[in-house]
Scaffold this motif. Structure first.
Motif, mmCIF file in Angstrom:
data_model
loop_
_atom_site.group_PDB
_atom_site.id
_atom_site.type_symbol
_atom_site.label_atom_id
_atom_site.label_comp_id
_atom_site.label_asym_id
_atom_site.label_seq_id
_atom_site.Cartn_x
_atom_site.Cartn_y
_atom_site.Cartn_z
ATOM 1 N N ALA A 187 40.247 43.361 44.583
ATOM 2 C CA ALA A 187 41.551 42.906 45.096
ATOM 3 C C ALA A 187 41.494 41.493 45.659
ATOM 4 C CB ALA A 187 42.063 43.884 46.158
ATOM 5 N N ALA A 188 40.440 41.195 46.444
ATOM 6 C CA ALA A 188 40.372 39.883 47.090
ATOM 7 C C ALA A 188 40.298 38.763 46.049
ATOM 8 C CB ALA A 188 39.168 39.824 48.025
ATOM 9 N N GLY A 232 46.734 34.353 43.041
ATOM 10 C CA GLY A 232 47.878 34.434 43.945
ATOM 11 C C GLY A 232 48.633 35.747 43.841
ATOM 12 N N ALA A 233 47.962 36.777 43.309
ATOM 13 C CA ALA A 233 48.627 38.082 43.193
ATOM 14 C C ALA A 233 48.869 38.680 44.573
ATOM 15 C CB ALA A 233 47.754 39.024 42.358
ATOM 16 N N PRO A 240 33.261 43.694 56.915
ATOM 17 C CA PRO A 240 32.688 42.347 57.098
ATOM 18 C C PRO A 240 33.017 41.469 55.891
ATOM 19 C CG PRO A 240 30.988 43.924 56.463
ATOM 20 C CD PRO A 240 32.244 44.727 56.679
ATOM 21 N N ALA A 241 33.060 40.168 56.125
ATOM 22 C CA ALA A 241 33.370 39.236 55.028
ATOM 23 C C ALA A 241 32.354 39.352 53.896
ATOM 24 C CB ALA A 241 33.412 37.809 55.560
ATOM 25 N N VAL A 287 37.018 40.487 51.289
ATOM 26 C CA VAL A 287 38.102 41.212 51.964
ATOM 27 C C VAL A 287 39.431 40.518 51.643
ATOM 28 C CG1 VAL A 287 38.981 42.042 54.177
ATOM 29 C CG2 VAL A 287 36.513 41.806 53.826
ATOM 30 N N PRO A 288 40.390 41.241 51.074
ATOM 31 C CA PRO A 288 41.686 40.598 50.800
ATOM 32 C C PRO A 288 42.421 40.281 52.102
ATOM 33 C CG PRO A 288 41.801 42.957 50.372
ATOM 34 C CD PRO A 288 40.364 42.657 50.692
ATOM 35 N N LYS A 289 43.279 39.281 52.042
ATOM 36 C CA LYS A 289 44.130 38.981 53.204
ATOM 37 C C LYS A 289 45.246 40.012 53.268
ATOM 38 C CE LYS A 289 43.472 33.960 53.317
ATOM 39 N NZ LYS A 289 42.695 33.807 52.063
#
Ligand SMILES: [Zn+2]
Length: 324
Positions: free
Chosen positions: A149-150, A157-158, A174-175, A181-183
């Motif tokens: 996903a990330a 830009g999905a 954790p990153a 990790v997606p926003k």
């Protein structure tokens, strides 16, 4: 006299209407009911959740982060399966692209090692453009479905859509987690959501149970001049903490999805694990020519779709009762 007869008739009608639930009152009877509901078409899912389910001896931990397995054990070619639906999964996990008049909706993103070869390269191999991905729908926040996903969010830009509770667990990673990790993006609450892109709408239904934020979907697929409805079950295995309340939540989500699938006239059931809907077989069978009038290999009919969700419901209720 009249009113007593009316009451009796009403009770009888209620009993007939709820035969599946009211006749089975013990865990064993519910497993038997689930086995009948599964029939031969949903036997794999029945075995996985009704017979020695994964959390029988407590709460199994998810598999640890691991090295990339041998590609031969997972890589699958991409396939066009319906006129607007493409399989981008592995031999084990499914990812799909729904094409619309305004871009692509991706459902589920696989482990991070599979995202590039299956989803990005898969779309290109099918003549589709990864840059056209507008939405990424995550059925639930487990690594086998969400690790891509990330990357799809940052590169194309999905917009990433996830259940609100699963965003909470995702954002605690954790990153350095595999795939990153997606926003935080679109969070779906208990009331669900409709995602419309161009000419296509995906009905996003909150079905907590497998995880607290599990999402299931209803969406249309085109097969020649026919439009069929898919009921996509977003979480299946019983690998959540073994608590009566968790089985009750799962049971109620299965009932909710059965009702939504019936209301939508769904004749297809899909899952995110190929073992539950035989995706890896069906997407290849779908490549074969069909005789006139022969149905698409994914089209199983309204009643079979209903039996799938009834089986899920009864297996969860059987486990809940067996704990008492
Ligand atoms: Zn899962």
């Amino acid at each position: 006299m009249h009113s007593r007869r009316l009451v009796a008739a009403t009770l009888l009608a209620a009993c007939v209407a709820n035969a599946q639930t009211t006749m089975a009152t013990t865990a064993d009877e519910l497993v038997a009911a689930a086995k009948r509901a599964a029939g031969s078409d949903h036997a794999g899912t029945f075995l996985r959740i009704c017979i020695a389910p994964d959390n029988l001896n407590g709460s199994p931990r998810l598999p640890p982060a691991r090295a990339v397995p041998d590609r031969a054990t997972w890589y699958a070619h991409p396939y066009k399966v319906f006129d607007n639906l493409y399989f981008l999964g592995t031999q084990i996990h499914s990812a799909w692209a729904i094409t619309t008049s305004a871009g692509i909706i991706v459902i589920d993103t696989l482990f991070d090692y599979a995202t590039e070869p299956e989803i990005v390269d898969g779309l290109s191999a099918l003549g589709l453009a990864p840059k056209d991905i507008k939405y990424v729908l995550i059925s639930h926040a487990h690594g086998d479905h969400d690790q891509g996903a990330a990357m799809l969010q940052s590169r194309y830009g999905a917009k990433v859509v996830m259940g609100a509770a699963d965003w909470e667990s995702t954002l605690q990673r954790p990153a350095s987690a595999p795939g990153g990790v997606p926003k935080r993006d679109i969070a779906v609450g208990p009331e669900g959501l409709k995602i419309t892109l161009g000419d296509t709408t995906v009905d996003v239904i909150a079905t907590p149970g497998h995880t607290p934020g599990t999402l299931s979907y209803l969406f249309p697929v085109r097969d020649g001049n026919r439009t069929l409805t898919v009921a996509y079950s977003g979480g299946t295995a019983f690998n959540f903490p073994r608590a009566a309340q968790n089985f009750a939540i799962y049971r109620d989500s299965a009932s909710k999805m059965a009702a939504a699938a019936r209301a939508a006239g769904a004749t297809i059931v899909m899952s995110n694990h190929t073992e539950f809907d035989r995706a890896w077989d069906r997407v290849r069978i779908a490549q074969l020519p069909r005789a006139a009038g022969e149905k698409h290999p994914y089209e199983i009919g309204i009643e079979s779709v209903q039996r799938y969700f009834e089986m899920m419901r009864d297996c969860a209720e059987a486990q809940r009762l067996s704990m008492n």
